[in-house]
Design an enzyme around this catalytic site. Structure first.
Site, PDB file in Angstrom:
ATOM      1  N   HIS A 177      -5.637   3.311  -1.352  1.00  0.00           N
ATOM      2  CA  HIS A 177      -7.186   4.006  -0.795  1.00  0.00           C
ATOM      3  C   HIS A 177      -7.409   5.207  -1.513  1.00  0.00           C
ATOM      4  O   HIS A 177      -6.877   6.189  -0.923  1.00  0.00           O
ATOM      5  CB  HIS A 177      -6.984   3.919   0.560  1.00  0.00           C
ATOM      6  CG  HIS A 177      -8.418   3.978   1.000  1.00  0.00           C
ATOM      7  ND1 HIS A 177      -8.581   4.088   2.417  1.00  0.00           N
ATOM      8  CD2 HIS A 177      -9.865   4.540   0.580  1.00  0.00           C
ATOM      9  CE1 HIS A 177      -9.838   4.398   2.953  1.00  0.00           C
ATOM     10  NE2 HIS A 177     -10.385   4.565   1.734  1.00  0.00           N
ATOM     11  N   ARG A 227       3.153  18.978   0.799  1.00  0.00           N
ATOM     12  CA  ARG A 227       3.530  20.079   0.107  1.00  0.00           C
ATOM     13  C   ARG A 227       2.892  20.434  -1.024  1.00  0.00           C
ATOM     14  O   ARG A 227       3.084  21.398  -1.853  1.00  0.00           O
ATOM     15  CB  ARG A 227       5.117  20.061  -0.355  1.00  0.00           C
ATOM     16  CG  ARG A 227       6.108  19.973   0.712  1.00  0.00           C
ATOM     17  CD  ARG A 227       6.084  21.580   1.411  1.00  0.00           C
ATOM     18  NE  ARG A 227       6.932  21.589   2.230  1.00  0.00           N
ATOM     19  CZ  ARG A 227       8.183  21.743   2.516  1.00  0.00           C
ATOM     20  NH1 ARG A 227       8.826  22.080   1.478  1.00  0.00           N
ATOM     21  NH2 ARG A 227       8.905  22.069   3.675  1.00  0.00           N
ATOM     22  N   HIS A 236       0.940   6.418   1.846  1.00  0.00           N
ATOM     23  CA  HIS A 236       1.767   7.243   2.480  1.00  0.00           C
ATOM     24  C   HIS A 236       2.993   7.866   1.962  1.00  0.00           C
ATOM     25  O   HIS A 236       3.307   8.655   2.198  1.00  0.00           O
ATOM     26  CB  HIS A 236       2.018   6.567   4.058  1.00  0.00           C
ATOM     27  CG  HIS A 236       0.792   6.161   4.842  1.00  0.00           C
ATOM     28  ND1 HIS A 236      -0.187   7.217   5.051  1.00  0.00           N
ATOM     29  CD2 HIS A 236       0.335   5.171   5.272  1.00  0.00           C
ATOM     30  CE1 HIS A 236      -1.201   6.630   5.772  1.00  0.00           C
ATOM     31  NE2 HIS A 236      -0.858   5.730   6.084  1.00  0.00           N
ATOM     32  N   ARG A 271      -7.136  12.716   0.570  1.00  0.00           N
ATOM     33  CA  ARG A 271      -6.162  13.451   1.610  1.00  0.00           C
ATOM     34  C   ARG A 271      -4.644  12.609   1.226  1.00  0.00           C
ATOM     35  O   ARG A 271      -3.615  13.391   1.515  1.00  0.00           O
ATOM     36  CB  ARG A 271      -6.320  13.081   3.164  1.00  0.00           C
ATOM     37  CG  ARG A 271      -6.088  11.391   3.646  1.00  0.00           C
ATOM     38  CD  ARG A 271      -6.048  11.223   4.906  1.00  0.00           C
ATOM     39  NE  ARG A 271      -7.655  11.573   5.412  1.00  0.00           N
ATOM     40  CZ  ARG A 271      -7.918  10.862   6.604  1.00  0.00           C
ATOM     41  NH1 ARG A 271      -7.123  10.080   7.098  1.00  0.00           N
ATOM     42  NH2 ARG A 271      -9.182  11.097   7.040  1.00  0.00           N
ATOM     43  N   GLU A 313     -11.045  -9.418   3.287  1.00  0.00           N
ATOM     44  CA  GLU A 313      -9.713  -9.152   3.902  1.00  0.00           C
ATOM     45  C   GLU A 313      -9.975  -9.004   5.262  1.00  0.00           C
ATOM     46  O   GLU A 313     -10.890  -8.129   5.715  1.00  0.00           O
ATOM     47  CB  GLU A 313      -9.149  -7.802   3.195  1.00  0.00           C
ATOM     48  CG  GLU A 313      -7.745  -7.317   3.961  1.00  0.00           C
ATOM     49  CD  GLU A 313      -7.083  -6.301   3.239  1.00  0.00           C
ATOM     50  OE1 GLU A 313      -6.980  -6.077   1.872  1.00  0.00           O
ATOM     51  OE2 GLU A 313      -6.515  -5.345   3.999  1.00  0.00           O
ATOM     52  N   ASN A 336       0.699  -1.267   0.004  1.00  0.00           N
ATOM     53  CA  ASN A 336       0.084  -0.011  -0.090  1.00  0.00           C
ATOM     54  C   ASN A 336       0.865   1.334  -0.040  1.00  0.00           C
ATOM     55  O   ASN A 336       1.772   1.370   0.893  1.00  0.00           O
ATOM     56  CB  ASN A 336      -0.969   0.062   1.165  1.00  0.00           C
ATOM     57  CG  ASN A 336      -1.885   0.960   1.314  1.00  0.00           C
ATOM     58  OD1 ASN A 336      -1.361   2.202   1.159  1.00  0.00           O
ATOM     59  ND2 ASN A 336      -2.892   0.975   1.710  1.00  0.00           N
ATOM     60  N   HIS A 393      -3.793  -4.809   7.867  1.00  0.00           N
ATOM     61  CA  HIS A 393      -4.024  -3.601   8.975  1.00  0.00           C
ATOM     62  C   HIS A 393      -2.746  -3.660  10.032  1.00  0.00           C
ATOM     63  O   HIS A 393      -3.070  -4.492  10.773  1.00  0.00           O
ATOM     64  CB  HIS A 393      -5.085  -3.246   9.353  1.00  0.00           C
ATOM     65  CG  HIS A 393      -5.599  -1.895   9.451  1.00  0.00           C
ATOM     66  ND1 HIS A 393      -4.998  -1.096  10.557  1.00  0.00           N
ATOM     67  CD2 HIS A 393      -6.194  -0.958   8.647  1.00  0.00           C
ATOM     68  CE1 HIS A 393      -5.284  -0.061  10.407  1.00  0.00           C
ATOM     69  NE2 HIS A 393      -5.913   0.133   9.283  1.00  0.00           N
ATOM     70  N   GLU A 417      -8.641   0.263  -2.919  1.00  0.00           N
ATOM     71  CA  GLU A 417      -9.671   0.233  -1.513  1.00  0.00           C
ATOM     72  C   GLU A 417     -10.760   1.577  -1.611  1.00  0.00           C
ATOM     73  O   GLU A 417     -10.271   2.646  -2.044  1.00  0.00           O
ATOM     74  CB  GLU A 417      -8.960   0.345  -0.236  1.00  0.00           C
ATOM     75  CG  GLU A 417      -7.999  -0.726   0.169  1.00  0.00           C
ATOM     76  CD  GLU A 417      -7.075  -0.461   1.366  1.00  0.00           C
ATOM     77  OE1 GLU A 417      -7.019   0.838   1.814  1.00  0.00           O
ATOM     78  OE2 GLU A 417      -6.203  -1.238   1.679  1.00  0.00           O
ATOM     79  N   THR A 426      -8.199   3.677   8.479  1.00  0.00           N
ATOM     80  CA  THR A 426      -9.332   2.539   8.596  1.00  0.00           C
ATOM     81  C   THR A 426      -9.313   2.143  10.064  1.00  0.00           C
ATOM     82  O   THR A 426      -8.685   1.412  10.207  1.00  0.00           O
ATOM     83  CB  THR A 426      -9.430   1.493   7.267  1.00  0.00           C
ATOM     84  OG1 THR A 426      -9.221   2.217   6.130  1.00  0.00           O
ATOM     85  CG2 THR A 426     -10.872   0.966   7.313  1.00  0.00           C
ATOM     86  N   ARG A 471      -9.496   7.963  -0.884  1.00  0.00           N
ATOM     87  CA  ARG A 471     -10.230   8.384   0.061  1.00  0.00           C
ATOM     88  C   ARG A 471     -11.389   9.483  -0.524  1.00  0.00           C
ATOM     89  O   ARG A 471     -10.762  10.351  -1.074  1.00  0.00           O
ATOM     90  CB  ARG A 471      -9.692   8.997   1.446  1.00  0.00           C
ATOM     91  CG  ARG A 471      -8.875   7.671   2.045  1.00  0.00           C
ATOM     92  CD  ARG A 471      -8.333   8.103   3.410  1.00  0.00           C
ATOM     93  NE  ARG A 471      -9.179   8.418   4.281  1.00  0.00           N
ATOM     94  CZ  ARG A 471      -9.643   7.542   5.426  1.00  0.00           C
ATOM     95  NH1 ARG A 471      -8.788   6.307   5.508  1.00  0.00           N
ATOM     96  NH2 ARG A 471     -10.429   7.493   6.332  1.00  0.00           N
TER      97      ARG A 471
HETATM   98  N1  PXP Z   1      -5.983  -2.955   4.310  1.00  0.00           N
HETATM   99  C1  PXP Z   1      -6.749  -2.118   4.434  1.00  0.00           C
HETATM  100  C2  PXP Z   1      -8.202  -2.398   4.130  1.00  0.00           C
HETATM  101  C3  PXP Z   1      -6.436  -0.947   4.794  1.00  0.00           C
HETATM  102  O1  PXP Z   1      -7.494   0.119   4.908  1.00  0.00           O
HETATM  103  C4  PXP Z   1      -5.080  -0.462   5.465  1.00  0.00           C
HETATM  104  C5  PXP Z   1      -4.806   0.927   5.626  1.00  0.00           C
HETATM  105  O2  PXP Z   1      -4.826   1.732   4.270  1.00  0.00           O
HETATM  106  C6  PXP Z   1      -4.213  -1.553   4.861  1.00  0.00           C
HETATM  107  C7  PXP Z   1      -4.735  -2.879   4.529  1.00  0.00           C
HETATM  108  C8  PXP Z   1      -2.550  -1.161   5.088  1.00  0.00           C
HETATM  109  O3  PXP Z   1      -2.670  -1.152   6.477  1.00  0.00           O
HETATM  110  P1  PXP Z   1      -1.242  -0.559   7.155  1.00  0.00           P
HETATM  111  O4  PXP Z   1      -0.966   0.785   6.556  1.00  0.00           O
HETATM  112  O5  PXP Z   1      -1.382  -0.400   8.673  1.00  0.00           O
HETATM  113  O6  PXP Z   1      -0.315  -1.495   6.858  1.00  0.00           O
END
Ligand code: PXP
Length: 241
Positions: free
Chosen positions: A43, A18, A10, A49, A151, A7, A189, A70, A101, A45
């Site tokens: 994701h 910025r 971030h 963000r 999931e 993922n 997660h 997502e 989430t 959103r």
């Molecule tokens: N799976 C889902 C459905 C999520 O919402 C997230 C966070 O965006 C993740 C996995 C990944 O979680 P983490 O960033 O804590 O590894």
């Protein structure tokens, strides 16, 4: 084989600090693939963000493994997913004020809406998974609404202190039930290098989606090199080069 979905949200979080074009989540995704990622997860959103619509478009074009989007179960997101055509979609609950989430989707409370959204995306050739807490009723309803898979939310297991074995057992029995019902089993997660092994050893797990810990580690692993490059430039400037 256990697939790793990386993922890259971030990476976009740092960029959005910025509002410019670096660091680029697409570049990060391609590097993640070089490192062995079996898929890229993002994701989109409601408040945009981190990941932007343009990122999803570019990732769709450039990612060779697969894209897992997502998304909240809203008409706007279902329309966008139909346009972007990710390989996989994962429905997640979404609240504006949350940092990440926080819990699984309540499939029972929203079954009609979810069943309809699953159908719409599956008609567009997208596999749909539901992000749920590891609970029997939610798993049974996920099957009933026609999801491809679930999931399982591993957050409680990851955050548990004294009762981690108990939380692991919940994920393990949920995984086993989901597989028996014919659902593909994913997890995610809060997973990191310290807590991932017991989850990765569950035989039913087919895919883990991991974001924050991988991006956090990437910053640390790359910091020395990044500073070294800047320092070398400054030194060069003073040497009259
Ligand atoms: N799976 C889902 C459905 C999520 O919402 C997230 C966070 O965006 C993740 C996995 C990944 O979680 P983490 O960033 O804590 O590894």
């Amino acid at each position: 084989m256990l697939r790793l979905g990386v993922n890259v949200d971030h990476v976009a979080t740092v960029r959005q600090a910025r509002r410019i074009d670096i660091p680029d989540p697409v570049e990060a995704a391609l590097l993640a693939e070089k490192g062995g990622a079996d898929g890229i997860t993002i994701h989109l959103r409601e408040d945009r963000r981190h990941i932007q619509e343009r990122d999803v478009e570019l990732l769709r074009e450039r990612v060779r493994s697969k894209v897992n989007l997502e998304m909240a179960v809203t008409p706007e997101m279902v329309r966008l997913a139909g346009r972007f055509r990710p390989d996989d979609a994962c429905f997640v609950p979404e609240r504006r004020e949350e940092l990440t989430t926080e819990g699984g989707l309540d499939v029972i409370a929203h079954k009609d809406k979810i069943r309809e959204a699953v159908k719409q995306l599956q008609n567009r050739g997208i596999r749909v998974n539901l992000f749920i807490d590891p609970e029997r009723d939610q798993i049974e309803m996920s099957r009933e609404v026609g999801a491809h898979g679930v999931e399982l939310h591993t957050g409680c297991y990851c955050n548990a202190l004294a009762n981690q074995a108990e939380e692991l057992e919940k994920v393990a029995s949920a995984a086993s039930l989901a597989q028996r019902l014919g659902l593909e089993v994913h997890g995610g997660h809060g997973l990191n290098c310290e807590n991932v092994l017991p989850i990765a050893r569950l035989p039913e797990m087919v895919e883990l989606n991991i974001g924050h810990s991988i991006v956090a580690r990437a910053i640390m692993v790359g910091m020395e090199q990044s500073v070294r490059e800047m320092k070398a430039l400054l030194t060069k400037a003073r040497q009259g080069k």
